[in-house]
Design an enzyme around this catalytic site. Structure first.
Site, mmCIF file in Angstrom:
data_model
loop_
_atom_site.group_PDB
_atom_site.id
_atom_site.type_symbol
_atom_site.label_atom_id
_atom_site.label_comp_id
_atom_site.label_asym_id
_atom_site.label_seq_id
_atom_site.Cartn_x
_atom_site.Cartn_y
_atom_site.Cartn_z
ATOM 1 N N SER A 8 0.832 -1.196 0.000
ATOM 2 C CA SER A 8 0.000 0.000 0.000
ATOM 3 C C SER A 8 0.869 1.248 0.000
ATOM 4 O O SER A 8 0.547 2.250 -0.650
ATOM 5 C CB SER A 8 -0.916 0.002 1.222
ATOM 6 O OG SER A 8 -0.155 -0.091 2.414
ATOM 7 N N GLY A 40 -6.227 -1.637 5.427
ATOM 8 C CA GLY A 40 -6.838 -2.493 6.436
ATOM 9 C C GLY A 40 -8.349 -2.368 6.559
ATOM 10 O O GLY A 40 -9.054 -3.387 6.626
ATOM 11 N N CYS A 70 2.982 -6.852 1.821
ATOM 12 C CA CYS A 70 1.859 -6.284 2.570
ATOM 13 C C CYS A 70 1.060 -7.430 3.150
ATOM 14 O O CYS A 70 0.615 -8.314 2.394
ATOM 15 C CB CYS A 70 0.985 -5.434 1.646
ATOM 16 S SG CYS A 70 -0.537 -4.826 2.401
ATOM 17 N N CYS A 177 2.711 -6.399 10.375
ATOM 18 C CA CYS A 177 2.484 -5.433 9.303
ATOM 19 C C CYS A 177 3.858 -4.961 8.861
ATOM 20 O O CYS A 177 4.711 -4.652 9.705
ATOM 21 C CB CYS A 177 1.636 -4.259 9.797
ATOM 22 S SG CYS A 177 1.515 -2.878 8.614
ATOM 23 N N THR A 178 4.096 -4.913 7.554
ATOM 24 C CA THR A 178 5.432 -4.569 7.066
ATOM 25 C C THR A 178 5.845 -3.156 7.480
ATOM 26 O O THR A 178 7.036 -2.889 7.655
ATOM 27 C CB THR A 178 5.511 -4.719 5.541
ATOM 28 O OG1 THR A 178 4.453 -3.963 4.924
ATOM 29 C CG2 THR A 178 5.364 -6.185 5.141
#
Length: 256
Positions: A8, A40, A70, A177-178
């Site tokens: 994203s 999200g 992601c 979460c990256t």
């Protein structure tokens, strides 16, 4: 060799830096759609459409593999991405590192977006890979967005709130979460006072980078170390906020 990464926003920096460390010659294509963040709260259908847009833009540059950097896109869009791109372009998803964290035997906390926390996907990973380890899911509202915009005050507040919900005696924190990997040091500092002295953090950047290099069809093909940045398919540069994170250092020109 050319490898594309999609996300994203700037969460893909961690895996990109890991790739550059493993193969300094690799040509990288970083494809994202920051204007559409956060992903999200979006429906699975919306996430899939956004992920396909980023992936198609990256695929136009003829990469040898595509990393879906992601967690949200990996949950909702991985099957669609593989159906469209494979076998010509191997697609590597991002999975929270629950198994190696749980293998250490101590209590585990999984920091993730509110949409991922408590999801059937994450609960399935816990069931399949956590074994006997005690696992706590910790929602981190606003953290990914704060990291994306380099908002120090918002990062500090979100990390502190999540740390307060992380049980005392935690032995491992999974960064689900990256974006969180870009502020791993802050997360460690916030959790450490109440955690076990052996506290470890588990991200996905290193294993996903290694997996991508294993999946390329011709690993002997050399690159020239180029960097291509795409925002919603259009040529772009790394945003100013990205340059504040150490993972961006491999992609910035040295100061004369």
């Amino acid at each position: 060799m050319k490898i594309a990464l999609m996300d994203s926003g700037i969460g893909l920096l961690a895996a990109a830096a890991a790739l550059r460390a493993l193969r300094p010659d690799v040509d990288l294509v970083l494809s994202s759609n920051p204007a559409s963040m956060p992903w999200g709260p979006r429906t699975p259908e919306e996430v899939t459409e956004l992920a396909l847009g980023c992936a198609r833009a990256a695929a136009a540059h003829r990469p040898d593999a595509l990393i879906v950097a992601c967690n949200t896109a990996s949950v909702h869009a991985l099957a669609a991405l593989r159906a469209e791109l494979e076998p010509a372009v191997p697609v590597i998803g991002t999975v929270p590192a629950i198994k190696p964290a749980a293998a250490l035997g101590g209590p585990v906390a999984i920091w993730a977006t509110p949409a991922t926390t408590g999801s059937a996907y994450q609960r399935g990973l816990i069931r399949d890979f956590a074994g006997a380890a005690a696992v706590t899911e910790v929602a981190c509202p606003g953290l990914a967005d704060a990291v994306e915009h380099g908002d120090d005050a918002a990062i500090e507040a979100a990390v502190a709130a999540a740390a307060a919900r992380t049980p005392a005696g935690t032995a491992a924190v999974v960064l689900g979460c990256t974006h969180y990997e870009l502020v791993a040091d802050r997360i460690r500092a916030a959790v450490a006072p109440s955690a076990l002295p052996s506290l470890t953090l588990h991200g996905s950047a290193d294993p996903v980078a290694a997996q991508a290099l294993r999946r390329v069809l011709d690993p002997t093909r050399e690159g020239t170390g180029t960097l291509t940045v795409l925002h919603a398919g259009a040529p772009a540069t790394l945003p100013p906020a990205a340059l504040g994170y150490p993972q961006a250092l491999p992609f910035t020109a040295p100061t004369p």
